[in-house]
Design a protein around this motif. Structure first.
Motif, PDB file in Angstrom:
ATOM      1  N   ALA A   1       0.828  -1.206   0.000  1.00 31.63           N
ATOM      2  CA  ALA A   1       0.000   0.000   0.000  1.00 31.63           C
ATOM      3  C   ALA A   1       0.862   1.255   0.000  1.00 31.63           C
ATOM      4  CB  ALA A   1      -0.926  -0.012   1.222  1.00 31.63           C
ATOM      5  N   HIS A   2       1.969   1.208   0.730  1.00 29.84           N
ATOM      6  CA  HIS A   2       2.899   2.344   0.763  1.00 29.84           C
ATOM      7  C   HIS A   2       3.484   2.593  -0.620  1.00 29.84           C
ATOM      8  CE1 HIS A   2       6.740   4.243   2.727  1.00 29.84           C
ATOM      9  NE2 HIS A   2       6.004   5.123   2.072  1.00 29.84           N
ATOM     10  N   ALA A   3       3.890   1.533  -1.301  1.00 31.69           N
ATOM     11  CA  ALA A   3       4.467   1.672  -2.637  1.00 31.69           C
ATOM     12  C   ALA A   3       3.433   2.191  -3.640  1.00 31.69           C
ATOM     13  CB  ALA A   3       5.019   0.324  -3.099  1.00 31.69           C
ATOM     14  N   LEU A   4       2.190   1.782  -3.490  1.00 31.70           N
ATOM     15  CA  LEU A   4       1.143   2.208  -4.424  1.00 31.70           C
ATOM     16  C   LEU A   4       0.737   3.656  -4.210  1.00 31.70           C
ATOM     17  CD1 LEU A   4      -1.192  -0.939  -4.374  1.00 31.70           C
ATOM     18  CD2 LEU A   4       0.113  -0.085  -6.337  1.00 31.70           C
TER      19      LEU A   4
ATOM     20  N   GLY B   1      -5.198   1.296   3.170  1.00 30.44           N
ATOM     21  CA  GLY B   1      -5.004   0.106   2.345  1.00 30.44           C
ATOM     22  C   GLY B   1      -4.427  -1.050   3.136  1.00 30.44           C
ATOM     23  N   GLY B   2      -3.462  -0.743   4.006  1.00 29.67           N
ATOM     24  CA  GLY B   2      -2.868  -1.795   4.831  1.00 29.67           C
ATOM     25  C   GLY B   2      -3.862  -2.398   5.799  1.00 29.67           C
ATOM     26  N   CYS B   3      -4.708  -1.553   6.408  1.00 34.16           N
ATOM     27  CA  CYS B   3      -5.734  -2.057   7.334  1.00 34.16           C
ATOM     28  C   CYS B   3      -6.747  -2.933   6.606  1.00 34.16           C
ATOM     29  CB  CYS B   3      -6.447  -0.890   8.010  1.00 34.16           C
ATOM     30  SG  CYS B   3      -5.453  -0.041   9.271  1.00 34.16           S
ATOM     31  N   ALA B   4      -7.136  -2.514   5.388  1.00 34.68           N
ATOM     32  CA  ALA B   4      -8.086  -3.323   4.613  1.00 34.68           C
ATOM     33  C   ALA B   4      -7.478  -4.681   4.279  1.00 34.68           C
ATOM     34  CB  ALA B   4      -8.484  -2.595   3.336  1.00 34.68           C
ATOM     35  N   GLY B   5      -6.211  -4.674   3.880  1.00 29.77           N
ATOM     36  CA  GLY B   5      -5.549  -5.930   3.539  1.00 29.77           C
ATOM     37  C   GLY B   5      -5.368  -6.835   4.734  1.00 29.77           C
TER      38      GLY B   5
END
Length: 651
Positions: free
Chosen positions: A305-308, A322-326
């Motif tokens: 998510a950080h890279a995106l 994004g990280g929490c969703a994943g």
């Protein structure tokens, strides 16, 4: 002489030493139970592969799973009790202090002992009836009695453990070694008044139970209302939720159908639940989340998510959502999601100049995705309590989860546009970092696609999906070398504690639900609502306000087990779909987790960043709460957003 006195003081009391020994003795039993769950999950995975590759499934595996998991779940109970894994409501904790708190805690542990002891006794008698009837499974013809005797013995061991814990808490209350300040006179007077009224009712029941029963049946609505008042009084008085619901459910049931059938239901309801074909789903998904965390899958998904999002202004905040969703896709717990991602994201954002309110606000909001993105523990709890389809509920949560993520991302984008000083300038996307993160994230993405995609396509049942997830996450952790140094046993302990906590709650909820059912309260409430001449939408709005408040102050599991028996019949009577209501309930309780002035996740974050004030965190979450309310309104007004996707599932 002084040295001898100091040595004597340093030595623990006999009960304290015995309680510690209970932890040591019960832990291996629980580990064997959890290990048995993992082995059965492996066998289930083998069954799936054999069925699809060779059309040769393992015969009657569902019978094996239901019987083995009944014993495995019971094996976690003694260890959970030894580690004091109980859910209490501590809203009034700041006022209930000193010796008063010590006595309330001791009384709660005594009540919990009675609950577990009665449960063990009644399930033992139920096992005896199975033996007399010669009950056996349909295909394998396994006798059911030995498994149920095993459950009873393990619960009896739990009762002995709880007796030690309760005795130790009573000893502590009697001693003078209480460091917290004394409770206020008002708190003491209220507790004494409730205790005296409770004692008077008990004496009345002992002296003339027939008269009490007649009065209760003649005024059923008032009786249930009184029980709910006492339920909340005991819960606010630091009593364990499972014990309060179970014992009050037993007493209430006896008032309506007498003691003998009440005791019978006290054993058969939990026993029937333990042998339910879907009993394995929850512990296996809990195991999946624990192994996924140990394997570092949360770091992988956050790095991706950080890279995106790194090339956008506020990229780290976007990446946190994004990280929490994943990670929510492999854990199913909001608090765990916020704590896990927060440990990675908060230091990163704060070191790069993100405003504290935005940094904490997006972590808190992202954490709520843990219980919405499937697989979700609260969704499983709702399904088990209402007998709704776990698979349909998981798939129904997909579109609301996507909407939640989209709204959170939009909220951050607007936040950054209106207050650009809260974030540093954007940086260019690092292509090499993106490629590396994508490769590392193949595993977690594949895990989610297989578990949820297989469920959607009809490849797996809910139990098989959970088994595949548990085994796959275990293999990830194993091949990454993350299970050494005691990590494997830490996962076993974590699964033990959560399983003991949740299933204890369910046992209490089942007994209380039985009481609510025989009191005809749901039918009475339905008639009352109809008499108010409110539209169904107005009733839903009123319920959502109540749930929003409950979500602020209570754990989502507690909210579910207390309210589902009453509210669900009302919802279905009005013609609403049970799957839709299950998702709406999870969404509104999830919103309450971050809603001022309470919000459980906010206080979790406060413990992680003690230098940031609560007011700062609440300022950060308010825009996300607004986004949640808009999402909730959309889901209520347009049920198809929830119901369309499960309608396309393959059976």
């Amino acid at each position: 002489m002084a040295s001898n006195v100091e040595t004597a003081k340093a030595e623990p009391h006999l009960l304290e030493a015995l309680e510690r020994q209970c932890v040591v003795v019960t832990r291996p039993i629980a580990f064997i139970g959890v290990l048995g769950m993992l082995i059965v999950a492996g066998v289930t995975l083998a069954d799936v592969l054999m069925r699809w590759l060779f059309n040769a499934p393992i015969p009657a595996l569902n019978e094996v799973v239901s019987q083995v998991f009944a014993v495995a779940v019971a094996a976690c109970i003694p260890s959970g009790l030894a580690m004091n894994v109980n859910l209490t409501v501590d809203i009034l904790g700041r006022w209930l202090t000193g010796r008063l708190a010590a006595w309330l805690i001791a009384a709660g542990h005594v009540l919990l002992f009675l609950f577990v002891a009665l449960l063990a006794w009644r399930i033992y008698l139920y096992a005896g009836s199975l033996l007399q009837q010669g009950r056996a499974t349909v295909i394998l013809h396994w006798p059911e009695a030995p498994f149920m005797y095993g459950v009873a013995v393990l619960l009896a061991a739990g009762a002995l453990v709880q007796l030690v814990v309760a005795a130790n808490r009573v000893r502590h209350a009697l001693s003078g070694a209480i460091e917290t300040p004394a409770a206020s006179a008002l708190a003491r007077n209220i507790v004494v008044a409730i205790a005296l009224v409770s004692l008077a009712l008990i004496v009345y029941g002992v002296v003339d139970f027939a008269d009490m029963s007649d009065r209760a049946q003649a005024h059923a609505e008032l009786t249930v209302a009184v029980f709910f008042v006492f339920l909340w009084a005991f819960l606010l008085g630091l009593m364990p939720l499972a014990a309060v619901m179970g014992m009050m459910g037993l007493a209430g049931t006896a008032l309506f159908i007498d003691w003998s059938p009440a005791f019978s239901a006290f054993g058969t309801e939990p026993a029937g639940f333990l042998t339910n074909s879907q009993v394995a789903v929850l512990p296996l998904f809990l195991m999946m989340g624990s192994f996924a965390a140990v394997a570092g899958l949360s770091d992988d998904i956050y790095a991706l998510a950080h890279a995106l999002f790194g090339g956008f202004r506020g990229g780290l905040a976007l990446a946190t959502i994004g990280g929490c969703a994943g990670f929510g896709a492999v854990t199913g717990s909001s608090v765990a999601c916020a704590a896990t991602i927060g440990r990675v994201a908060l230091p990163e954002m704060r070191s790069r100049g993100y405003a504290a309110n935005l940094a904490t606000g997006c972590v808190a909001a992202g954490g709520t995705l843990g219980q919405l993105v499937p697989p979700s523990a609260p969704i499983v709890i709702f399904a088990l309590l209402t007998e709704a389809s776990i698979g349909q509920l998981f798939i129904a949560a997909m579109v609301p989860a996507v909407i939640a993520v989209a709204f959170y991302l939009l909220t951050i984008t607007l936040f950054v546009q209106l207050a650009p000083e809260t974030v540093p300038p954007a940086k260019r996307i690092d292509r090499a970092e993106l490629i590396h993160a994508s490769r590392r994230s193949v595993g977690v993405i594949s895990l989610f696609v297989v578990v949820i995609g297989g469920l959607y396509m009809g490849v797996f049942t809910a139990t098989e999906s959970a088994a595949v997830g548990a085994v796959a996450s275990f293999l990830f952790a194993l091949f990454r070398g993350r299970l050494g140094g005691g990590a494997f046993w830490n996962v076993m302990a974590e699964v033990t504690q959560t399983t003991a906590l949740i299933y204890g709650l369910i046992f209490g909820a089942l007994v209380f639900s039985f009481f609510v059912g025989i009191s005809a309260l749901p039918e009475t409430a339905t008639g009352l609502i109809a008499g108010l001449d409110l539209t169904p939408l107005a009733v839903i709005a009123l319920l959502l306000v109540v749930y929003l408040f409950l979500g602020m102050i209570m754990d989502s599991f507690a909210v579910m087990v207390i309210t589902v028996p009453i509210v669900t019949p009302l919802i279905t009577h009005m013609g609403y779909d049970l799957i839709w209501w299950g998702i709406i309930m999870v969404v509104v309780v999830e919103t309450g987790l971050i809603t001022p002035p309470f919000g459980i996740i906010v206080f979790v974050l406060k413990s992680m960043v003690p230098d940031v004030s609560l007011s700062t965190i609440f300022k950060g979450v308010i825009p996300f709460v607004a986004a949640d309310l808009v999402k909730l309104i959309l889901l209520v007004l347009f049920p198809a957003l929830v119901l369309w996707l499960p309608s396309t599932m393959r059976s």
